[in-house]
Design an enzyme around this catalytic site. Structure first.
Site, PDB file in Angstrom:
ATOM      1  N   ASN A   6       0.895  -1.173   0.000  1.00  0.00           N
ATOM      2  CA  ASN A   6       0.000   0.000   0.000  1.00  0.00           C
ATOM      3  C   ASN A   6       0.927   1.215   0.000  1.00  0.00           C
ATOM      4  O   ASN A   6       1.587   1.490   0.999  1.00  0.00           O
ATOM      5  CB  ASN A   6      -0.886  -0.070   1.237  1.00  0.00           C
ATOM      6  CG  ASN A   6      -1.868   1.065   1.383  1.00  0.00           C
ATOM      7  OD1 ASN A   6      -2.430   1.248   2.461  1.00  0.00           O
ATOM      8  ND2 ASN A   6      -2.106   1.841   0.338  1.00  0.00           N
TER       9      ASN A   6
ATOM     10  N   GLN B 169      -2.117   6.632  -1.569  1.00  0.00           N
ATOM     11  CA  GLN B 169      -2.441   7.777  -0.726  1.00  0.00           C
ATOM     12  C   GLN B 169      -1.278   8.776  -0.697  1.00  0.00           C
ATOM     13  O   GLN B 169      -0.102   8.368  -0.766  1.00  0.00           O
ATOM     14  CB  GLN B 169      -2.748   7.359   0.720  1.00  0.00           C
ATOM     15  CG  GLN B 169      -4.146   6.827   0.969  1.00  0.00           C
ATOM     16  CD  GLN B 169      -4.252   5.340   0.700  1.00  0.00           C
ATOM     17  OE1 GLN B 169      -3.256   4.605   0.732  1.00  0.00           O
ATOM     18  NE2 GLN B 169      -5.461   4.866   0.431  1.00  0.00           N
TER      19      GLN B 169
ATOM     20  N   CYS C  55      -5.357   6.085   8.034  1.00  0.00           N
ATOM     21  CA  CYS C  55      -4.703   5.114   7.156  1.00  0.00           C
ATOM     22  C   CYS C  55      -3.663   4.380   7.994  1.00  0.00           C
ATOM     23  O   CYS C  55      -2.626   4.948   8.351  1.00  0.00           O
ATOM     24  CB  CYS C  55      -4.039   5.805   5.965  1.00  0.00           C
ATOM     25  SG  CYS C  55      -3.165   4.654   4.867  1.00  0.00           S
ATOM     26  N   GLY C  56      -3.963   3.133   8.316  1.00  0.00           N
ATOM     27  CA  GLY C  56      -3.086   2.383   9.211  1.00  0.00           C
ATOM     28  C   GLY C  56      -1.716   2.116   8.637  1.00  0.00           C
ATOM     29  O   GLY C  56      -0.697   2.252   9.328  1.00  0.00           O
TER      30      GLY C  56
ATOM     31  N   ASN D 254     -11.997   5.563  10.479  1.00  0.00           N
ATOM     32  CA  ASN D 254     -12.718   5.681   9.213  1.00  0.00           C
ATOM     33  C   ASN D 254     -13.723   4.533   9.128  1.00  0.00           C
ATOM     34  O   ASN D 254     -13.632   3.551   9.872  1.00  0.00           O
ATOM     35  CB  ASN D 254     -11.749   5.717   8.014  1.00  0.00           C
ATOM     36  CG  ASN D 254     -10.812   4.532   7.970  1.00  0.00           C
ATOM     37  OD1 ASN D 254     -10.867   3.639   8.808  1.00  0.00           O
ATOM     38  ND2 ASN D 254      -9.942   4.496   6.985  1.00  0.00           N
TER      39      ASN D 254
ATOM     40  N   HIS E 272     -15.859   1.238   8.078  1.00  0.00           N
ATOM     41  CA  HIS E 272     -15.623  -0.068   7.442  1.00  0.00           C
ATOM     42  C   HIS E 272     -16.857  -0.942   7.552  1.00  0.00           C
ATOM     43  O   HIS E 272     -17.556  -0.941   8.572  1.00  0.00           O
ATOM     44  CB  HIS E 272     -14.447  -0.796   8.106  1.00  0.00           C
ATOM     45  CG  HIS E 272     -13.116  -0.216   7.765  1.00  0.00           C
ATOM     46  ND1 HIS E 272     -12.335  -0.708   6.737  1.00  0.00           N
ATOM     47  CD2 HIS E 272     -12.438   0.830   8.299  1.00  0.00           C
ATOM     48  CE1 HIS E 272     -11.222   0.015   6.663  1.00  0.00           C
ATOM     49  NE2 HIS E 272     -11.261   0.944   7.597  1.00  0.00           N
TER      50      HIS E 272
ATOM     51  N   ASN F 106     -15.271   1.779   3.430  1.00  0.00           N
ATOM     52  CA  ASN F 106     -14.265   0.796   3.024  1.00  0.00           C
ATOM     53  C   ASN F 106     -14.901  -0.586   3.127  1.00  0.00           C
ATOM     54  O   ASN F 106     -15.543  -0.912   4.132  1.00  0.00           O
ATOM     55  CB  ASN F 106     -13.046   0.876   3.940  1.00  0.00           C
ATOM     56  CG  ASN F 106     -12.362   2.223   3.869  1.00  0.00           C
ATOM     57  OD1 ASN F 106     -11.631   2.526   2.936  1.00  0.00           O
ATOM     58  ND2 ASN F 106     -12.611   3.073   4.870  1.00  0.00           N
TER      59      ASN F 106
ATOM     60  N   GLU G  57     -10.847  -0.241  -0.998  1.00  0.00           N
ATOM     61  CA  GLU G  57     -10.633   0.930  -0.168  1.00  0.00           C
ATOM     62  C   GLU G  57     -11.354   2.147  -0.738  1.00  0.00           C
ATOM     63  O   GLU G  57     -11.274   2.429  -1.927  1.00  0.00           O
ATOM     64  CB  GLU G  57      -9.120   1.209  -0.053  1.00  0.00           C
ATOM     65  CG  GLU G  57      -8.755   2.110   1.086  1.00  0.00           C
ATOM     66  CD  GLU G  57      -7.265   2.063   1.411  1.00  0.00           C
ATOM     67  OE1 GLU G  57      -6.805   2.986   2.089  1.00  0.00           O
ATOM     68  OE2 GLU G  57      -6.577   1.110   0.984  1.00  0.00           O
ATOM     69  N   ARG G  58     -12.077   2.828   0.140  1.00  0.00           N
ATOM     70  CA  ARG G  58     -12.810   4.026  -0.232  1.00  0.00           C
ATOM     71  C   ARG G  58     -11.875   5.049  -0.891  1.00  0.00           C
ATOM     72  O   ARG G  58     -10.887   5.460  -0.323  1.00  0.00           O
ATOM     73  CB  ARG G  58     -13.439   4.640   1.033  1.00  0.00           C
ATOM     74  CG  ARG G  58     -14.164   5.947   0.848  1.00  0.00           C
ATOM     75  CD  ARG G  58     -14.664   6.510   2.177  1.00  0.00           C
ATOM     76  NE  ARG G  58     -13.578   6.795   3.096  1.00  0.00           N
ATOM     77  CZ  ARG G  58     -13.723   7.491   4.237  1.00  0.00           C
ATOM     78  NH1 ARG G  58     -14.915   7.938   4.594  1.00  0.00           N
ATOM     79  NH2 ARG G  58     -12.684   7.713   5.025  1.00  0.00           N
TER      80      ARG G  58
ATOM     81  N   CYS H 275      -4.573  -2.860   3.541  1.00  0.00           N
ATOM     82  CA  CYS H 275      -5.282  -1.763   4.199  1.00  0.00           C
ATOM     83  C   CYS H 275      -5.184  -1.993   5.696  1.00  0.00           C
ATOM     84  O   CYS H 275      -5.792  -2.926   6.225  1.00  0.00           O
ATOM     85  CB  CYS H 275      -6.738  -1.708   3.747  1.00  0.00           C
ATOM     86  SG  CYS H 275      -7.714  -0.424   4.573  1.00  0.00           S
ATOM     87  N   GLY H 276      -4.417  -1.159   6.380  1.00  0.00           N
ATOM     88  CA  GLY H 276      -4.191  -1.340   7.812  1.00  0.00           C
ATOM     89  C   GLY H 276      -5.447  -1.150   8.633  1.00  0.00           C
ATOM     90  O   GLY H 276      -5.730  -1.931   9.553  1.00  0.00           O
TER      91      GLY H 276
ATOM     92  N   GLY I  61      -8.447  -1.532   7.551  1.00  0.00           N
ATOM     93  CA  GLY I  61      -9.317  -2.656   7.215  1.00  0.00           C
ATOM     94  C   GLY I  61      -8.963  -3.897   8.015  1.00  0.00           C
ATOM     95  O   GLY I  61      -9.853  -4.631   8.483  1.00  0.00           O
TER      96      GLY I  61
END
Length: 266
Positions: free
Chosen positions: A12, A45, A72-73, A147, A149, A180, A198-199, A207-208, A210
């Site tokens: 990512n 990102q 964002c993880g 965010n 999910h 997401n 991912e949104r 996706c962390g 997620g």
């Protein structure tokens, strides 16, 4: 000319800009242009590191479509590597604590939220197993980890049309801030296989947030106990959470290269 670093967490990938010394006027159009993989630098990102009066640094996050998001993880794990030390980080999702570990970082992602209006959803409903679904997908769970999910636990991920179902669910009116979309399969004791739409970015290698949301949903449904290994296409993350506590995410972070760019050209 402004300096940036290209970094990634399990594939990512991010363009990370240090705006502490030189402010960068970031707009949706500029972020989208920088993220373009053909005419820009290219990333999932764009990350702006800035000053903060509440933490060591602040972090703003822009998806590839230019939209600014709360969390964002994978990017959060890159921050201590980028800054060069353990840091507290001010984000739109709250204050996060990130510590370097061998090969990556461990991050306290804060406490998850489960209330329907904290996800947020368009109307009230239970979130451990939502009384809604799409086509033949099972009833999902919803979790906010900074965010929004939604998580579907499936018997088999192979053959799922992620690229069709992902945007269909992301843009459903049930999710006023979009969502997401996590497609998960339990593959062993405390082990989950995960694919995330991912949104604002689409399918990503990892996706962390997620992974955090999916592990929390599995623990909340009493499918397993933490710590949970979440296997994404880009690799594994270790997620630990106990009800009432905060989420601890541990995994890799990688610095790829540094560069310079004239931001006014984007």
């Amino acid at each position: 000319m402004g300096r940036f670093s290209k970094m990634h967490g399990l594939g990512n990938d991010f363009v990370v800009i240090d705006a502490r010394a030189d402010a960068v006027g970031m707009t949706e159009a500029r972020a989208q242009a920088i993220a373009d993989r053909h005419a820009g630098i290219g990333c999932d990102q764009l990350i702006l590191i800035g000053e903060s009066d509440k933490a060591d640094v602040s972090m703003r996050i822009f998806n590839a479509d230019g939209s600014e998001v709360e969390a964002c993880g994978n990017a959060t794990r890159c921050v201590p590597l980028f800054v060069g030390r353990d840091v507290t980080i001010e984000t739109k999702a709250g204050l996060l604590d990130a510590k370097a570990v061998d090969g990556g970082a461990s991050v306290d992602m804060g406490a998850p939220r489960f209330e329907w209006d904290a996800i947020p959803l368009a109307y009230a409903m239970d979130t451990p197993a939502m009384p809604v679904s799409w086509e033949d997908l099972p009833a999902p769970a919803a979790v906010n980890v900074g965010n929004p999910h939604v998580i579907f636990f499936l018997d088999d991920l192979d053959g799922v049309d992620f690229e069709r179902l992902g945007p269909l669910i992301e843009h459903d009116p049930l999710f006023p801030r979009r969502v997401n979309v996590n497609f998960a399969q339990v593959v062993g004791d405390n082990h989950i296989r995960l694919v995330v739409w991912e949104r604002g970015a689409g399918l990503t290698r990892a996706c962390g947030t997620g992974a955090c949301a999916t592990a929390v949903a599995a623990i909340r449904r009493r499918m397993m106990a933490g710590p949970v290994t979440v296997s994404l296409p880009g690799g594994d993350l270790l997620i630990d959470w106990a009800p009432g506590g905060t989420i601890r995410m541990t995994g890799p972070a990688t610095h790829v290269f540094d560069g310079e760019a004239d931001w006014s050209r984007f």
